[in-house]
Scaffold this motif. Structure first.
Motif, PDB file in Angstrom:
ATOM      1  N   GLU A 141       0.792  -1.115   0.087  1.00 13.26           N
ATOM      2  CA  GLU A 141       0.155  -0.094  -0.125  1.00 13.26           C
ATOM      3  C   GLU A 141       0.930   1.177  -0.079  1.00 13.26           C
ATOM      4  O   GLU A 141       2.066   1.228   0.467  1.00 13.26           O
ATOM      5  CB  GLU A 141      -0.938  -0.023   1.191  1.00 13.26           C
ATOM      6  N   PRO A 142       0.450   2.587  -0.341  1.00  9.57           N
ATOM      7  CA  PRO A 142       1.198   3.534  -0.372  1.00  9.57           C
ATOM      8  C   PRO A 142       1.487   3.791   1.183  1.00  9.57           C
ATOM      9  O   PRO A 142       0.763   3.652   1.971  1.00  9.57           O
ATOM     10  CB  PRO A 142       0.095   4.769  -0.762  1.00  9.57           C
ATOM     11  N   ILE A 143       2.679   4.232   1.124  1.00  6.42           N
ATOM     12  CA  ILE A 143       3.344   4.638   2.525  1.00  6.42           C
ATOM     13  C   ILE A 143       2.923   6.125   2.847  1.00  6.42           C
ATOM     14  O   ILE A 143       3.281   7.097   2.101  1.00  6.42           O
ATOM     15  CB  ILE A 143       5.001   4.528   2.345  1.00  6.42           C
ATOM     16  N   VAL A 144       2.533   6.322   3.738  1.00  7.74           N
ATOM     17  CA  VAL A 144       2.128   7.571   4.232  1.00  7.74           C
ATOM     18  C   VAL A 144       3.157   7.722   5.881  1.00  7.74           C
ATOM     19  O   VAL A 144       2.741   6.898   6.649  1.00  7.74           O
ATOM     20  CB  VAL A 144       0.836   7.774   4.645  1.00  7.74           C
ATOM     21  N   ARG A 145       4.040   8.702   6.044  1.00  5.13           N
ATOM     22  CA  ARG A 145       4.658   8.816   7.168  1.00  5.13           C
ATOM     23  C   ARG A 145       3.985   9.370   8.351  1.00  5.13           C
ATOM     24  O   ARG A 145       3.005  10.349   8.154  1.00  5.13           O
ATOM     25  CB  ARG A 145       5.778   9.773   6.896  1.00  5.13           C
ATOM     26  N   VAL A 146       4.079   8.759   9.332  1.00  7.67           N
ATOM     27  CA  VAL A 146       3.355   8.971  10.525  1.00  7.67           C
ATOM     28  C   VAL A 146       3.454  10.801  10.931  1.00  7.67           C
ATOM     29  O   VAL A 146       2.575  11.558  11.304  1.00  7.67           O
ATOM     30  CB  VAL A 146       3.765   8.120  11.809  1.00  7.67           C
ATOM     31  N   LEU A 199      10.723  16.224   5.541  1.00  4.14           N
ATOM     32  CA  LEU A 199      10.296  15.033   5.164  1.00  4.14           C
ATOM     33  C   LEU A 199      11.306  14.737   3.748  1.00  4.14           C
ATOM     34  O   LEU A 199      11.692  13.407   3.612  1.00  4.14           O
ATOM     35  CB  LEU A 199       8.986  14.974   5.026  1.00  4.14           C
ATOM     36  N   GLU A 200      11.238  15.573   2.851  1.00  2.00           N
ATOM     37  CA  GLU A 200      11.710  15.075   1.523  1.00  2.00           C
ATOM     38  C   GLU A 200      13.225  14.547   1.687  1.00  2.00           C
ATOM     39  O   GLU A 200      13.728  13.806   1.060  1.00  2.00           O
ATOM     40  CB  GLU A 200      11.715  16.422   0.812  1.00  2.00           C
ATOM     41  N   VAL A 201      14.028  14.994   2.879  1.00  2.00           N
ATOM     42  CA  VAL A 201      15.363  14.601   2.892  1.00  2.00           C
ATOM     43  C   VAL A 201      15.290  13.308   3.628  1.00  2.00           C
ATOM     44  O   VAL A 201      16.202  12.293   2.949  1.00  2.00           O
ATOM     45  CB  VAL A 201      16.204  15.773   3.878  1.00  2.00           C
ATOM     46  N   LYS A 202      14.520  12.966   4.296  1.00  2.00           N
ATOM     47  CA  LYS A 202      14.466  11.633   5.087  1.00  2.00           C
ATOM     48  C   LYS A 202      14.027  10.410   4.069  1.00  2.00           C
ATOM     49  O   LYS A 202      14.451   9.441   4.243  1.00  2.00           O
ATOM     50  CB  LYS A 202      13.707  11.748   6.223  1.00  2.00           C
ATOM     51  N   GLU A 203      13.425  11.150   3.059  1.00  2.00           N
ATOM     52  CA  GLU A 203      12.672  10.110   2.205  1.00  2.00           C
ATOM     53  C   GLU A 203      13.845   9.626   1.218  1.00  2.00           C
ATOM     54  O   GLU A 203      13.770   8.516   0.951  1.00  2.00           O
ATOM     55  CB  GLU A 203      11.691  10.760   1.156  1.00  2.00           C
ATOM     56  N   GLU A 204      15.378  10.316   1.150  1.00  2.00           N
ATOM     57  CA  GLU A 204      16.163   9.800   0.696  1.00  2.00           C
ATOM     58  C   GLU A 204      16.843   8.490   1.074  1.00  2.00           C
ATOM     59  O   GLU A 204      17.711   7.954   0.391  1.00  2.00           O
ATOM     60  CB  GLU A 204      17.239  10.926   0.276  1.00  2.00           C
ATOM     61  N   PHE A 205      16.606   8.128   2.271  1.00  2.00           N
ATOM     62  CA  PHE A 205      16.719   7.229   3.261  1.00  2.00           C
ATOM     63  C   PHE A 205      15.801   5.987   3.282  1.00  2.00           C
ATOM     64  O   PHE A 205      15.928   5.228   4.240  1.00  2.00           O
ATOM     65  CB  PHE A 205      17.711   7.339   4.578  1.00  2.00           C
ATOM     66  N   ALA A 206      14.604   6.286   2.525  1.00  2.00           N
ATOM     67  CA  ALA A 206      13.679   5.050   2.744  1.00  2.00           C
ATOM     68  C   ALA A 206      13.834   3.887   2.605  1.00  2.00           C
ATOM     69  O   ALA A 206      14.875   3.305   1.792  1.00  2.00           O
ATOM     70  CB  ALA A 206      12.441   5.447   1.823  1.00  2.00           C
ATOM     71  N   TYR A 219      14.123  -3.630   5.201  1.00  2.00           N
ATOM     72  CA  TYR A 219      13.703  -2.855   6.479  1.00  2.00           C
ATOM     73  C   TYR A 219      14.625  -1.678   7.031  1.00  2.00           C
ATOM     74  O   TYR A 219      14.256  -0.828   7.633  1.00  2.00           O
ATOM     75  CB  TYR A 219      12.770  -3.498   7.711  1.00  2.00           C
ATOM     76  N   GLU A 220      15.874  -1.784   6.437  1.00  2.00           N
ATOM     77  CA  GLU A 220      16.778  -0.945   6.807  1.00  2.00           C
ATOM     78  C   GLU A 220      16.401   0.487   6.178  1.00  2.00           C
ATOM     79  O   GLU A 220      16.171   0.369   4.858  1.00  2.00           O
ATOM     80  CB  GLU A 220      18.264  -1.357   6.406  1.00  2.00           C
ATOM     81  N   GLY A 221      16.763   1.420   6.969  1.00  2.00           N
ATOM     82  CA  GLY A 221      16.550   2.807   6.711  1.00  2.00           C
ATOM     83  C   GLY A 221      15.125   3.241   7.228  1.00  2.00           C
ATOM     84  O   GLY A 221      14.926   2.977   8.240  1.00  2.00           O
ATOM     85  N   TYR A 222      14.917   4.580   6.407  1.00  2.00           N
ATOM     86  CA  TYR A 222      13.667   5.193   7.254  1.00  2.00           C
ATOM     87  C   TYR A 222      12.367   4.615   6.782  1.00  2.00           C
ATOM     88  O   TYR A 222      12.259   4.488   5.612  1.00  2.00           O
ATOM     89  CB  TYR A 222      13.864   6.753   6.618  1.00  2.00           C
ATOM     90  N   GLY A 223      11.642   4.468   7.749  1.00  2.00           N
ATOM     91  CA  GLY A 223      10.370   3.746   7.308  1.00  2.00           C
ATOM     92  C   GLY A 223       9.175   3.931   8.370  1.00  2.00           C
ATOM     93  O   GLY A 223       9.495   4.749   9.340  1.00  2.00           O
ATOM     94  N   SER A 224       8.053   3.608   8.018  1.00  2.00           N
ATOM     95  CA  SER A 224       7.147   3.728   8.994  1.00  2.00           C
ATOM     96  C   SER A 224       6.062   2.511   9.025  1.00  2.00           C
ATOM     97  O   SER A 224       4.986   2.492   9.686  1.00  2.00           O
ATOM     98  CB  SER A 224       5.947   4.951   8.286  1.00  2.00           C
TER      99      SER A 224
END
Length: 161
Positions: free
Chosen positions: A10-15, A114-121, A127-132
């Motif tokens: 499903e699309p990822i929506v950041r908390v 958020l845009e910068v953190k998404e570079e590490f999604a 599961y490594e990196g930035y996630g929700s």
């Protein structure tokens, strides 16, 4: 269930984005059924305030030569994970300075746009990196958190990228 090699179901929506959106209620995909919520709570009234006593686990004997002491610690960790999903540890051997330094680094990361953190999604393959989201099951009940996950052990799983 989808294979971990595939994309998120499903699309990822950041908390963080949800929290900053002005929501007036928590979306249902974050609300766990009552049967999956912690059941053992201890309330103590002190100065007219209610306090929940979360599990505090002393790790002093985790590497003890005495198997009974070691097993007692492991049982407390297991119970806290099952009943609460988290716990506080004491006597873990990590210096206060190192913990404060690590918290500051993470605070800096999570305060980035958020845009910068998404570079590490992250992806569902590691599961490594930035996630929700943990898990690739469509319609899963999610945790109300964004995270940055890294493998530390075994070294073969570490991905420095």
């Amino acid at each position: 269930m989808m294979s971990c090699a595939q994309a998120w179901p499903e699309p990822i929506v950041r908390v963080q984005a949800l929290a900053e959106s002005g929501l007036t209620s928590i979306p249902s995909c974050y609300i766990k059924p009552r049967s999956q919520r912690p059941t053992k709570t201890t309330f103590a009234t002190q100065n007219d305030h209610d306090h929940i006593n979360i599990p505090v686990i002393d790790l002093e004997h985790l590497s003890s030569e005495d198997p009974v002491l070691r097993e007692t610690v492991l049982k407390r960790v297991s119970e806290a994970c099952r009943e609460w999903g988290f716990f506080q540890v004491v006597n873990h051997g990590i210096s206060h300075e190192l913990m404060e330094s690590a918290k500051e680094v993470w605070r800096e990361f999570f305060n980035l746009p958020l845009e910068v953190k998404e570079e590490f999604a992250n992806s569902p393959s590691t599961y490594e990196g930035y996630g929700s989201r943990l898990g690739v099951k469509k319609g899963a009940i999610l945790d109300w958190s964004d995270y940055f996950f890294l493998h530390s052990m075994p070294p073969s799983l570490r991905n420095q990228a």
